[in-house]
Design a protein around this motif. Structure first.
Motif, short mmCIF file in Angstrom:
data_model
loop_
_atom_site.label_atom_id
_atom_site.label_comp_id
_atom_site.label_asym_id
_atom_site.label_seq_id
_atom_site.Cartn_x
_atom_site.Cartn_y
_atom_site.Cartn_z
N THR A 111 0.70 -1.04 0.07
CA THR A 111 -0.35 0.40 -0.09
C THR A 111 0.66 1.18 -0.13
O THR A 111 2.67 1.11 0.07
CB THR A 111 -1.20 -0.41 1.33
OG1 THR A 111 -0.21 0.41 2.31
CG2 THR A 111 -1.81 -1.23 1.02
N HIS A 112 0.04 2.93 -0.09
CA HIS A 112 0.85 4.06 -0.15
C HIS A 112 0.60 4.02 1.15
O HIS A 112 0.41 3.51 2.12
CB HIS A 112 -0.33 4.82 -0.99
CG HIS A 112 0.31 4.80 -2.31
ND1 HIS A 112 1.28 4.99 -3.10
CD2 HIS A 112 -1.15 4.41 -3.45
CE1 HIS A 112 1.04 4.90 -4.31
NE2 HIS A 112 -0.14 4.30 -4.28
N LYS A 113 1.66 4.77 1.84
CA LYS A 113 1.80 5.77 3.56
C LYS A 113 0.41 5.51 3.54
O LYS A 113 -0.48 5.84 4.94
CB LYS A 113 2.62 6.74 3.34
CG LYS A 113 3.92 6.92 3.36
CD LYS A 113 5.01 7.93 3.43
CE LYS A 113 6.60 7.04 3.25
NZ LYS A 113 7.47 8.24 3.25
N ASN A 114 -0.51 5.94 3.19
CA ASN A 114 -2.28 6.25 3.07
C ASN A 114 -2.44 5.34 3.65
O ASN A 114 -3.62 5.73 3.75
CB ASN A 114 -2.88 8.08 2.40
CG ASN A 114 -2.49 7.03 1.25
OD1 ASN A 114 -2.79 6.09 0.62
ND2 ASN A 114 -2.79 7.81 0.15
N GLY A 115 -2.24 4.36 3.33
CA GLY A 115 -2.64 2.93 3.47
C GLY A 115 -3.55 2.83 2.01
O GLY A 115 -3.97 1.45 1.77
N SER A 116 -4.00 3.22 0.94
CA SER A 116 -4.32 2.82 -0.76
C SER A 116 -3.30 2.30 -0.95
O SER A 116 -2.41 1.91 -1.15
CB SER A 116 -4.73 4.02 -1.04
OG SER A 116 -3.66 4.43 -1.48
N ALA A 117 -4.30 0.75 -1.67
CA ALA A 117 -3.33 0.18 -2.28
C ALA A 117 -2.79 0.68 -3.63
O ALA A 117 -3.29 1.17 -4.34
CB ALA A 117 -4.51 -1.38 -3.17
N ILE A 319 6.82 -7.79 -10.46
CA ILE A 319 6.33 -7.26 -10.65
C ILE A 319 6.60 -5.89 -10.11
O ILE A 319 7.73 -5.38 -9.12
CB ILE A 319 5.21 -7.35 -9.29
CG1 ILE A 319 5.00 -9.33 -9.00
CG2 ILE A 319 4.31 -6.94 -9.00
CD1 ILE A 319 4.55 -10.48 -8.55
N GLN A 320 6.07 -4.47 -10.86
CA GLN A 320 7.05 -3.92 -10.37
C GLN A 320 5.86 -2.83 -9.81
O GLN A 320 4.26 -2.92 -10.48
CB GLN A 320 7.11 -3.18 -11.95
CG GLN A 320 7.22 -1.59 -12.17
CD GLN A 320 8.99 -1.37 -11.47
OE1 GLN A 320 9.92 -1.98 -11.82
NE2 GLN A 320 9.24 -0.61 -10.47
N TYR A 321 6.44 -1.98 -8.45
CA TYR A 321 4.79 -0.87 -7.91
C TYR A 321 5.10 0.53 -8.25
O TYR A 321 6.24 -0.06 -8.39
CB TYR A 321 4.83 -1.39 -6.00
CG TYR A 321 3.83 -2.63 -6.15
CD1 TYR A 321 2.67 -2.19 -5.98
CD2 TYR A 321 5.03 -3.26 -6.07
CE1 TYR A 321 2.08 -4.40 -5.44
CE2 TYR A 321 4.28 -4.59 -5.25
CZ TYR A 321 2.69 -5.28 -5.41
OH TYR A 321 2.18 -6.16 -4.73
#
Lengths: 339, 599
Positions: A111-117, A319-321
């Protein structure tokens, strides 16, 4: 742990793999193998063999028991144990690799720092992993230890040791694969040297401790014996002194002469004792040196041997985020590494 | 660390384009994984001997204990008859299979070297060489030797200069004296692992145990003074103090299994002597042969005395050499006379053949005439009452029977007689090779009813599937009798053992039976005990020679019986001494448990 414990099930896998590899017909019913060995193996194992891995069942039904040290398994092991080989194989995919990659992504939940995927990009490709297997054998007075290890290496991944999946995978041969054997051997050697270092060091330490303990025991033992030998002379000296004192304290000349004579006799005895003790001490010294020499002869030997080397072609997913994290996933080997 | 990369092998395979099949990789991986799993919980070599040995739980546990817990030194001190040699064989085999040892030396009393060799060969499929010469020690890896041969100066020098991966000493109680040459020799041998075997670690006092352990592992029990202060109650060393602590220490280096803890069922023995009668002419012939032998022996003894008394300074070297050669020849002739006496007692046919061979060495006309007349007389007896008795016995028992004889000639005669009576039989002797021997045992185990066996071939063989034993002739050494019984009366025997001795009235064999063996209850003594009894006899000569001298020195039957009574008294005293040793051992070890208990 360096060498993973293998269950009885894996011995079973060895047995079944052997039967299948040699197209030997068998039936498995209620844990009992009914095997019809062809002539080439029949001469060794018998043509019709009923066997089981269940020890109790073997005893009850008078069947051949298959277990550690059993004749059939020992023979099979000895047939393949030292076999050297090179190979170029590809793993037959068992299921859709992309689904497995998707499962892995779900499992990781990056996830991102804010919790979104975090969103990601998956790329499927094929890589040629180098493979090598090596055996380490250490011998000392404490026993003989054998370790066996495998490694998969590639410049894009960290080396993977002792991947158990390899034992369960179906491979297929690939043709015209180029291999740089000297390079692969050199790399495998370096990897295994590091990999086995702990094990070797641990064994060396045990061996050194054992030798030191033995040396200490022997040295103390002989020192104590030398002391005890000296005590014989000391005791003789005390006896002389006792007689001398008694002579000095005598109230009559008669007693004095008698004590003095006893002192003389004790002195004579002491000379004999000194001679005996000298010889005994020489013998003890010789014995100690021989014992220490024997301990020094107790050597620890370590030897490693490369057994198999080759290429294994596998299906891989990168797998590249969008967060910047990047992973390499090889579903068939259950390998997931951050790049 | 040695690093074998096998690069050249891989390059060659690549060049030849020999790529491994998928299954080969898999099998190599699985086999190597499986091989690392082998631990000493499983005896890898068990497959080799499990069909030839009826393995007992205490033997397996003991072997595993030595392999797992005793690192490099062990004293196997099981009671007589519990299979110490088997335990040692299992340990040796396991070390060899696991490649933990390469160079092995087994030291035994001279009488046991061949027995060890045979046991290791037939039961453990290991070929040990019986070494005697200086060049043997370095040349062979697996060696058995008599301790007396090994300790001679020319041999010991080489033995002590080599490093042995494993040293095994059988009958280790013979090393209980620290001052003895044997003790000093064994101490000097450079060894990595060391196994000692004895049924009697204690004989006279507890210090003997310290001596043994200190030889095995110097310092393990401290110095003798420390040992005395800590574990010995009295000065004579007849009682122990702090038994529990000593037991704890000993159980890290010693295994002593006792019969009562093993749950092994030992069957009974029944002994039956069949005394036969010679008819008048036969008896006369027998006595004539004996008196001929006596005359021969007396003449030999006189000549030998002359040789001994010859003044070395007045005779030339050539004459001395001649005398020495004569002396050796006479020694051999003396031996031949002992054999001749035993052969004529075995059977007349065997005796006559022996007389014919003996005749070849004679030159004196009168002696030649006498022996010719004996041979002629002996040949006229075609009847053999012993053979008739055997046939009757076999027909009576209707089961498997083992017949022992000392001589090949007698063996042949028995086999012919059995064939004439349509009784299926198989022969077994020392001149057969290993394969033939295995085959003979297999046949006897199969459908053959009778096993006709010589002493030379019987050592180390297990025949406990039969329980009837007939002694066609009788060895003059109780050890030999015991070895015969030991073939059938051993662990695994389920029926009571029946021993039938055949002998003729008024013969040496009959007297040996009644005056010697029956008095010391030889046929009921536990197998393995006779060696201990005989070692208490300090006559300095072999038992056969003592018996033969009794024969020679006696003027008549009464005199012979009296002489044999004297030997019997010595044997009885030795047996009592051995009983004392056993009692002492029992007293000390009954308070300690250093063996394996069966669940």
């Amino acid at each position: 742990m360096l060498v993973k414990k293998m269950s009885e099930g894996t011995l079973q896998l060895l047995f079944e793999s052997f039967l299948e590899a040699n197209s030997i017909k068998y039936k498995l019913k209620d844990n009992v193998y009914d095997v019809a060995f062809p002539k080439e193996f029949g001469n060794i194992f018998g043509e019709k063999v009923k066997c089981t891995f269940d020890e109790q069942l073997a005893e009850q039904k008078n069947l051949l028991h298959l277990g550690h040290g059993s004749f059939i398994l020992s023979k099979i092991i000895s047939m393949y144990l030292d076999q050297k080989g090179i190979f170029a194989l590809a793993i037959k995919p068992k299921h859709e690799g992309i689904n497995a990659a998707q499962d892995k992504i779900d499992e990781m939940r990056i996830t991102h720092k804010n919790g979104s995927a975090a969103s990601y990009k998956v790329e499927e490709h094929s890589i040629d992993l180098c493979f090598a297997s090596m055996r380490l054998e250490m011998r000392s007075v404490l026993g003989r230890d054998t370790f066996f290890s495998t490694t998969l290496f590639h410049n894009e991944i960290d080396p993977v040791f002792d991947n158990e999946e390899l034992l369960l995978i179906d491979f297929e041969k690939i043709k015209n694969q180029k291999m740089d054997i000297p390079h692969m051997v050199q790399e495998a050697k370096e990897l295994f040297s590091k990999h086995f270092a702990d094990q070797v060091q641990k064994k060396q330490q045990q061996h050194i401790e054992f030798v030191q303990k033995e040396v200490k025991l022997k040295e103390e033992h002989y020192e104590r014996q030398l002391l005890e030998a000296n005590m014989i002379v000391d005791q003789a000296r005390w006896k002389i002194e006792e007689k001398r004192q008694a002579a000095l304290k005598s109230r009559s000349f008669e007693t004095m002469y008698s004590r003095a004579a006893e002192q003389k006799s004790a002195e004579k005895k002491m000379k004999g004792a000194e001679k005996d003790v000298f010889t005994a001490k020489e013998e003890l010294r010789e014995e100690m040196l021989a014992e220490l020499e024997q301990i020094r002869n107790m050597k620890l030997s370590c030897a490693t041997e490369l057994l198999q080397i080759g290429i294994i072609q596998v299906q891989a997913f990168t797998i590249q985020y969008e967060t910047g994290k990047k992973f390499l996933y090889i579903p068939e080997l259950q390998v997931m590494q951050e790049k | 660390m040695d690093f074998f990369t096998n690069e050249d092998v891989f390059l060659r395979l690549l060049k030849e384009n020999t790529l491994a099949a998928p299954a080969e990789l898999k099998l190599s991986l699985l086999s190597n994984k499986a091989s690392t799993l082998e631990n000493i919980k499983d005896l890898l070599a068990e497959e080799v001997y499990k069909n030839t040995i009826q393995l007992l739980p205490h033997q397996k546990k003991s072997a595993l204990k030595v392999l797992n817990e005793f690192t490099h030194r062990a004293l196997l001190a099981d009671e007589v008859g519990l299979g110490k040699t088997i335990e040692a064989g299992m340990i040796i085999k396991e070390y060899l299979v696991r490649k933990m040892v390469k160079k092995v030396l087994i030291l035994t009393p001279a009488s046991l070297t061949l027995q060890w060799q045979e046991e290791l060969r037939s039961k453990f499929k290991e070929d040990f060489f019986v070494a005697t010469k200086p060049e043997d020690w370095d040349q062979y890896e697996l060696i058995i030797a008599s301790i007396d041969t090994a300790k001679t100066e020319r041999n010991s020098k080489i033995i002590c200069s080599l490093h042995w991966d494993l040293l095994v000493v059988d009958e280790a109680h013979k090393l209980k004296n620290k001052q003895s040459l044997n003790y000093k020799f064994v101490k000097k041998i450079s060894k990595e692992r060391f196994l000692m075997l004895t049924a009697t670690p204690l004989q006279n006092n507890i210090y003997e145990l310290w001596n043994l352990i200190d030889l095995l592992h110097p310092g393990f029990l401290g110095t003798s003074k420390q040992f005395q202060e800590q574990f010995v109650k009295d000065k004579l060393g007849l009682d122990i103090a702090h038994g529990e602590e000593l037991q704890k220490k000993l159980s890290r280096i010693m295994i002593r299994n006792l019969r009562r803890n093993t749950n092994i069922k030992f069957v009974d023995r029944r002994v039956n002597t069949v005394l036969l009668d010679y008819h008048e002419q036969q008896l006369k012939f027998y006595q004539d042969v004996l008196s001929f032998i006596k005359k021969q022996y007396v003449a030999l003894a006189q000549e030998a005395k002359k040789t001994e008394e010859a003044d070395e300074e007045t005779i030339s070297t050539a004459e001395l050499k001649q005398l020495a050669s004569d002396y050796r020849r006479k020694g051999l002739l003396g031996f031949a006379l002992i054999m001749l006496t035993r052969q004529i007692s075995s059977s007349f046919r065997t005796g006559v053949k022996a007389l014919e061979r003996y005749k070849e060495g004679l030159k004196d006309e009168a002696q030649l005439r006498e022996i010719d007349s004996l041979i002629l007389c002996g040949k006229q007896f075609t009847e053999d009452q012993k053979l008739d008795a055997i046939i009757k016995l076999i027909k009576k028992y209707k089961t498997k029977v083992i017949i022992f004889t000392t001589f090949l000639e007698s063996q042949k005669n028995i086999l012919v007689e059995l064939a004439l009576n349509n009784i299926s039989a198989v022969s077994f002797n020392g001149i057969m090779n290993l394969e033939e021997k295995e085959d003979a045992i297999a046949q006897f185990k199969g459908d053959k009813q009778v096993f006709v066996c010589t002493d030379a071939g019987s050592e180390g063989r297990n025949l406990q599937f039969a329980h009837i034993l007939i002694n066609y002739d009788l060895p003059w050494n109780p050890m030999r009798v015991e070895q015969r019984i030991g073939r059938v009366h051993r662990i695994g025997q389920t029926d009571d053992v029946e021993i039938i001795n055949l002998a003729f009235n008024h013969t040496i064999e009959a007297y040996i039976l009644s005056r010697l063996y029956e008095k010391i209850d030889l046929f009921r003594t536990a197998v393995g005990e006779m060696d201990a009894v005989l070692s208490e006899l300090k006559t300095g000569k072999s038992f056969e020679v003592s018996v033969f001298e009794s024969v020679i020195e006696s003027k008549d039957a009464q005199g012979l019986q009296k002489n044999l009574d004297n030997i019997s008294k010595q044997l009885e005293t030795a047996k009592k001494e051995n009983e004392k040793v056993k009692e002492f051992d029992e007293k000390i070890f009954s308070t300690m448990h250093v063996g394996e208990k069966n669940e």
